[in-house]
Design a protein around this motif. Structure first.
Motif, PDB file in Angstrom:
ATOM      1  N   ILE A  67      42.334  38.470  45.401  1.00 52.34           N
ATOM      2  CA  ILE A  67      42.729  39.383  44.317  1.00 52.34           C
ATOM      3  C   ILE A  67      42.712  38.640  42.992  1.00 52.34           C
ATOM      4  O   ILE A  67      42.176  39.134  41.986  1.00 52.34           O
ATOM      5  CB  ILE A  67      44.127  39.984  44.590  1.00 52.34           C
ATOM      6  CG1 ILE A  67      44.069  40.964  45.759  1.00 52.34           C
ATOM      7  CG2 ILE A  67      44.662  40.693  43.337  1.00 52.34           C
ATOM      8  CD1 ILE A  67      45.431  41.479  46.184  1.00 52.34           C
ATOM      9  N   PHE A  68      43.283  37.444  42.982  1.00 52.53           N
ATOM     10  CA  PHE A  68      43.307  36.641  41.753  1.00 52.53           C
ATOM     11  C   PHE A  68      41.894  36.308  41.294  1.00 52.53           C
ATOM     12  O   PHE A  68      41.581  36.402  40.106  1.00 52.53           O
ATOM     13  CB  PHE A  68      44.103  35.364  41.979  1.00 52.53           C
ATOM     14  CG  PHE A  68      44.099  34.446  40.783  1.00 52.53           C
ATOM     15  CD1 PHE A  68      44.954  34.666  39.720  1.00 52.53           C
ATOM     16  CD2 PHE A  68      43.217  33.366  40.719  1.00 52.53           C
ATOM     17  CE1 PHE A  68      44.942  33.828  38.604  1.00 52.53           C
ATOM     18  CE2 PHE A  68      43.198  32.528  39.620  1.00 52.53           C
ATOM     19  CZ  PHE A  68      44.060  32.760  38.560  1.00 52.53           C
ATOM     20  N   VAL A  69      41.028  35.913  42.241  1.00 53.01           N
ATOM     21  CA  VAL A  69      39.645  35.564  41.895  1.00 53.01           C
ATOM     22  C   VAL A  69      38.923  36.764  41.292  1.00 53.01           C
ATOM     23  O   VAL A  69      38.264  36.652  40.247  1.00 53.01           O
ATOM     24  CB  VAL A  69      38.893  35.047  43.147  1.00 53.01           C
ATOM     25  CG1 VAL A  69      37.397  34.917  42.853  1.00 53.01           C
ATOM     26  CG2 VAL A  69      39.457  33.708  43.593  1.00 53.01           C
ATOM     27  N   LEU A  70      39.056  37.923  41.923  1.00 55.29           N
ATOM     28  CA  LEU A  70      38.353  39.119  41.462  1.00 55.29           C
ATOM     29  C   LEU A  70      38.870  39.604  40.108  1.00 55.29           C
ATOM     30  O   LEU A  70      38.110  40.183  39.313  1.00 55.29           O
ATOM     31  CB  LEU A  70      38.477  40.241  42.497  1.00 55.29           C
ATOM     32  CG  LEU A  70      37.770  39.991  43.829  1.00 55.29           C
ATOM     33  CD1 LEU A  70      38.094  41.095  44.834  1.00 55.29           C
ATOM     34  CD2 LEU A  70      36.256  39.892  43.623  1.00 55.29           C
ATOM     35  N   LEU A  71      40.150  39.373  39.833  1.00 53.82           N
ATOM     36  CA  LEU A  71      40.722  39.799  38.559  1.00 53.82           C
ATOM     37  C   LEU A  71      40.441  38.807  37.438  1.00 53.82           C
ATOM     38  O   LEU A  71      40.203  39.197  36.294  1.00 53.82           O
ATOM     39  CB  LEU A  71      42.237  39.990  38.696  1.00 53.82           C
ATOM     40  CG  LEU A  71      42.724  41.165  39.541  1.00 53.82           C
ATOM     41  CD1 LEU A  71      44.246  41.128  39.668  1.00 53.82           C
ATOM     42  CD2 LEU A  71      42.276  42.491  38.952  1.00 53.82           C
ATOM     43  N   SER A  72      40.470  37.519  37.752  1.00 51.46           N
ATOM     44  CA  SER A  72      40.411  36.497  36.699  1.00 51.46           C
ATOM     45  C   SER A  72      39.001  36.020  36.367  1.00 51.46           C
ATOM     46  O   SER A  72      38.671  35.832  35.191  1.00 51.46           O
ATOM     47  CB  SER A  72      41.276  35.293  37.089  1.00 51.46           C
ATOM     48  OG  SER A  72      40.750  34.622  38.218  1.00 51.46           O
ATOM     49  N   VAL A  73      38.158  35.817  37.373  1.00 55.11           N
ATOM     50  CA  VAL A  73      36.851  35.204  37.120  1.00 55.11           C
ATOM     51  C   VAL A  73      35.972  36.028  36.175  1.00 55.11           C
ATOM     52  O   VAL A  73      35.403  35.473  35.220  1.00 55.11           O
ATOM     53  CB  VAL A  73      36.119  34.913  38.451  1.00 55.11           C
ATOM     54  CG1 VAL A  73      34.671  34.490  38.190  1.00 55.11           C
ATOM     55  CG2 VAL A  73      36.852  33.818  39.219  1.00 55.11           C
TER      56      VAL A  73
END
Length: 292
Positions: free
Chosen positions: A77-83
């Motif tokens: 979730i963090f990767v998909l939101l931040s990258v």
């Protein structure tokens, strides 16, 4: 006459190689070995083969199974939101700063880059005050007093905001340097042909900085999978472990206050490393396959 060997490069490369071997290569090898053992960091490791991996991946009744999949889900979730934001936002800023009508370019670049020089602890403290329930600027502006870290989607919002704030400067510098290297003749020819800013961006700028984009995408994604400090300091993994990322579980298992389960923690770390390696290879292939 025999040519004398030039030893100068060894003196420059040697220290880096030595530090790499001591602090990265050897610990990585031992970590892989530890993932096949039962180990508590105190007694000698006991070889258990694939047991740790079977427990983590397939034993649905195990706490470690639930921790791994919850941690991986939250990390994704963090990767998909931040990258995407960490790639798109600094790219747009860099392209905007290269516009000929923009003044004080270096000042804006410095202001955007400065947060990256602040430690994550100081950054977390600053944003904790900004999102403070009673005194925070955000709460006062919106006229409400939500407990940001204790509710979703606010918990993810503050984690992503601090990540973008502290991290876009580095990518922006890379993009600006790359855009500066693009020939002005290309832009002038495009203007003569009637191309506007949007067309020039997609037809000239993006193709010209393909390799910096590949580099920043791969490195930003790998860094996002290793996220730890932001959710730890801003939300403590809450609410209800919805922001507890995999690195937090790995840390807790390896260095818990009770009995350390370093073998399980090492297996989780190896699996995370494999995911990063596979995704990085896929990204590089997809972005580089049509390169000339």
């Amino acid at each position: 006459m025999k040519k004398k060997m030039n030893l100068s490069p060894i003196f420059f490369v040697g220290p880096h190689v030595i530090l790499f071997v001591i602090f990265i290569l050897l610990p990585s090898i031992y970590g892989i070995y530890a993932s096949f053992t039962k180990w508590n960091l105190v007694s000698d490791p006991v070889w258990v083969g694939m047991d740790n991996y079977r427990t983590i991946l397939f034993d649905s009744d195990s706490t470690f199974y639930r921790q791994f999949y919850n941690g991986m889900k939250n990390t994704l979730i963090f990767v998909l939101l931040s990258v995407p934001l960490m790639i798109i936002v600094p790219l747009l800023i860099a392209a905007s700063l290269e516009h000929k009508d923009v003044k004080f370019k270096n000042l804006f670049q410095t202001l955007i880059y400065l947060p990256g020089l602040i430690s994550i602890s100081a950054a977390a403290l600053i944003w904790s005050l900004i999102f403070n329930k009673q005194l925070g600027v955000v709460s006062n502006v919106f006229g409400s007093e939500p407990v940001w870290a204790a509710n979703q989607p606010y918990a993810w919002i503050i984690v992503i905001v601090i990540t973008i704030w502290a991290g876009i400067g580095g990518n922006m510098i890379i993009y600006r340097a790359s855009i500066n290297g693009v020939s002005e003749d290309l832009y002038e020819s495009a203007e003569i042909d009637g191309a506007g800013p949007v067309r020039k961006f997609f037809s000239i700028t993006l193709p010209s900085i393909r390799f910096p984009l590949i580099y920043t995408l791969v490195m930003t994604t790998a860094g996002a999978f290793n996220v730890f400090a932001q959710p730890l300091m801003m939300t403590e993994g809450g609410p209800r472990q919805s922001t507890t990322v995999l690195m937090m579980y790995i840390r807790d298992l390896a260095f818990s206050h009770g009995e350390s389960i370093a073998g399980i923690a090492s297996a989780m770390a190896v699996l995370l490393g494999l995911v990063i390696l596979i995704i990085s290879a896929i990204q590089y292939y997809l972005m580089n396959r049509n390169a000339v």
